[in-house]
Design a protein around this motif. Sequence first.
Motif, PDB file in Angstrom:
ATOM      1  N   THR A 212       0.846  -1.195   0.000  1.00 26.14           N
ATOM      2  CA  THR A 212       0.000   0.000   0.000  1.00 26.14           C
ATOM      3  C   THR A 212       0.876   1.238   0.000  1.00 26.14           C
ATOM      4  O   THR A 212       2.006   1.229   0.495  1.00 26.14           O
ATOM      5  CB  THR A 212      -0.945   0.042   1.214  1.00 26.14           C
ATOM      6  N   ASP A 218      -3.036   1.974   6.891  1.00 25.75           N
ATOM      7  CA  ASP A 218      -3.466   0.704   6.297  1.00 25.75           C
ATOM      8  C   ASP A 218      -2.920  -0.396   7.197  1.00 25.75           C
ATOM      9  O   ASP A 218      -1.704  -0.471   7.426  1.00 25.75           O
ATOM     10  CB  ASP A 218      -2.888   0.542   4.883  1.00 25.75           C
ATOM     11  N   ARG A 233      -7.994  -3.021   7.153  1.00 26.12           N
ATOM     12  CA  ARG A 233      -8.732  -1.813   7.513  1.00 26.12           C
ATOM     13  C   ARG A 233      -7.878  -0.610   7.150  1.00 26.12           C
ATOM     14  O   ARG A 233      -6.642  -0.678   7.145  1.00 26.12           O
ATOM     15  CB  ARG A 233      -9.067  -1.798   9.003  1.00 26.12           C
ATOM     16  N   GLU A 261     -12.429   1.975   7.445  1.00 25.26           N
ATOM     17  CA  GLU A 261     -13.233   1.227   6.491  1.00 25.26           C
ATOM     18  C   GLU A 261     -12.471  -0.042   6.101  1.00 25.26           C
ATOM     19  O   GLU A 261     -11.245  -0.110   6.249  1.00 25.26           O
ATOM     20  CB  GLU A 261     -13.524   2.058   5.237  1.00 25.26           C
ATOM     21  N   TRP A 263     -11.126  -2.864   3.391  1.00 25.84           N
ATOM     22  CA  TRP A 263     -10.666  -2.955   2.019  1.00 25.84           C
ATOM     23  C   TRP A 263     -10.208  -4.377   1.721  1.00 25.84           C
ATOM     24  O   TRP A 263      -9.850  -5.123   2.633  1.00 25.84           O
ATOM     25  CB  TRP A 263      -9.487  -2.002   1.774  1.00 25.84           C
ATOM     26  N   LYS A 272      -7.046  -2.994  -5.480  1.00 24.24           N
ATOM     27  CA  LYS A 272      -7.579  -2.553  -4.188  1.00 24.24           C
ATOM     28  C   LYS A 272      -9.026  -2.098  -4.342  1.00 24.24           C
ATOM     29  O   LYS A 272      -9.349  -1.325  -5.249  1.00 24.24           O
ATOM     30  CB  LYS A 272      -6.726  -1.412  -3.615  1.00 24.24           C
ATOM     31  N   LYS A 273      -9.887  -2.570  -3.440  1.00 25.49           N
ATOM     32  CA  LYS A 273     -11.297  -2.214  -3.481  1.00 25.49           C
ATOM     33  C   LYS A 273     -11.814  -1.937  -2.072  1.00 25.49           C
ATOM     34  O   LYS A 273     -11.593  -2.726  -1.154  1.00 25.49           O
ATOM     35  CB  LYS A 273     -12.116  -3.354  -4.102  1.00 25.49           C
ATOM     36  N   GLN A 274     -12.509  -0.825  -1.917  1.00 23.99           N
ATOM     37  CA  GLN A 274     -13.122  -0.508  -0.633  1.00 23.99           C
ATOM     38  C   GLN A 274     -14.404  -1.310  -0.481  1.00 23.99           C
ATOM     39  O   GLN A 274     -15.253  -1.331  -1.381  1.00 23.99           O
ATOM     40  CB  GLN A 274     -13.420   0.985  -0.534  1.00 23.99           C
ATOM     41  N   ASN A 277     -18.430   1.460   3.639  1.00 25.86           N
ATOM     42  CA  ASN A 277     -18.453   2.920   3.665  1.00 25.86           C
ATOM     43  C   ASN A 277     -19.408   3.331   4.777  1.00 25.86           C
ATOM     44  O   ASN A 277     -20.402   4.016   4.550  1.00 25.86           O
ATOM     45  CB  ASN A 277     -18.890   3.489   2.315  1.00 25.86           C
TER      46      ASN A 277
END
Length: 365
Positions: A212, A218, A233, A261, A263, A272-274, A277
């Motif tokens: 990251t 992160d 997270r 949040e 991930w 990478k994807k969240q 939310n």
Amino acid sequence: MKTKVLFPLVAACTALAAALSFAQDKPGGERPVANVGSDDGSAVERADEKHLRNVRQLTSGGENAEAYFSGDGRRLIFQSKRDGRQCDQIYTMLTDGSDLRMVSTGGGTTTCSYIFPSGKRVLFSSTHLASPECPPRPDRSRGYVWAVYPSFDIFTARADGKDLKRLTRAPGYDAEATMSADGKKIVFTSTRDGDLDIYTMDADGKNVRRLTSELGYDGGPFFSRDGRQIVYRAHHPKTPEQIDRYKKLLAENVIEPNTFELWVMDADGKNKKQVTNLGVASFAPYFTPDGRRIIFASNYPSRRSRNFDLYVVNLDGTNLERVTYNETFDGFPMFSPDGKKLVFASNRNAAREGDTNVFIADWVE
């Protein structure tokens, strides 16, 4: 970072202490919960927790959390403040709570432990090389913060605690380490490059790779069972004011754990994807046995709430479902290798306000 629990960051691991500490600041004693099936009559199982049955309390009193299964599902490793110690040490036990053993050095403070899939070695972070004493607690006069001690390094030892080997030597915080199911890779959080980022390395500490790079925290990473993905997270400040505050606090080796949040990313750091939310403190994510969902702890829907519960959510962020309904703290969930058991930490059935214990339950879909 840690204290008593009734909330979490470890940094996840490190977050334990903090989480526990935040949650504990809640006034009032522990509320009793309904007992639905425990044969010892203890108030640990609730009728409204439909995914959990045969809930059993494995520890009794003090601060015990972040319990994780061995590769064969027979033992657990966890951090605990007990036996008169003022900061956490690492222990293992059988999944019925027996055969308790301390496997860390007894010096400094520790966090984020794991058992190698072979069962022959353990993994944990410790500050004992910097000092045998507990590190100072963070100054919270300017708000609620978690310490990110730069004296944390990652170590391995045999299952009996002997043959201690240091894996990290870079300046700064190295912690929150977990392993892939095949035992080949370790994923962890570090400040070695000036920010709190996620890295992988081989099981012997070689071939360190940064995954990251976005400014912010992160951490708390876990591999999926097939080793293809990592869930973690994160908090990424956006406004100039948020960025300035984050950088100033990190320079003092602390962070604010108000909003995290979840991930997911590939094991090489790509895609990478969240996932969530929610705008609250969500942490301690772990993949469900089928790899299609994530179980985690959160104080949703209020970022100021001291009540943390377990939730599950699809990888695309849909179908959020609440798992626990205890009115204090439930966190740090992990499934057994066969997916039949769930271990977690909770303030339920506390003998004293602030007690956090390890619980195990059958998982029911």
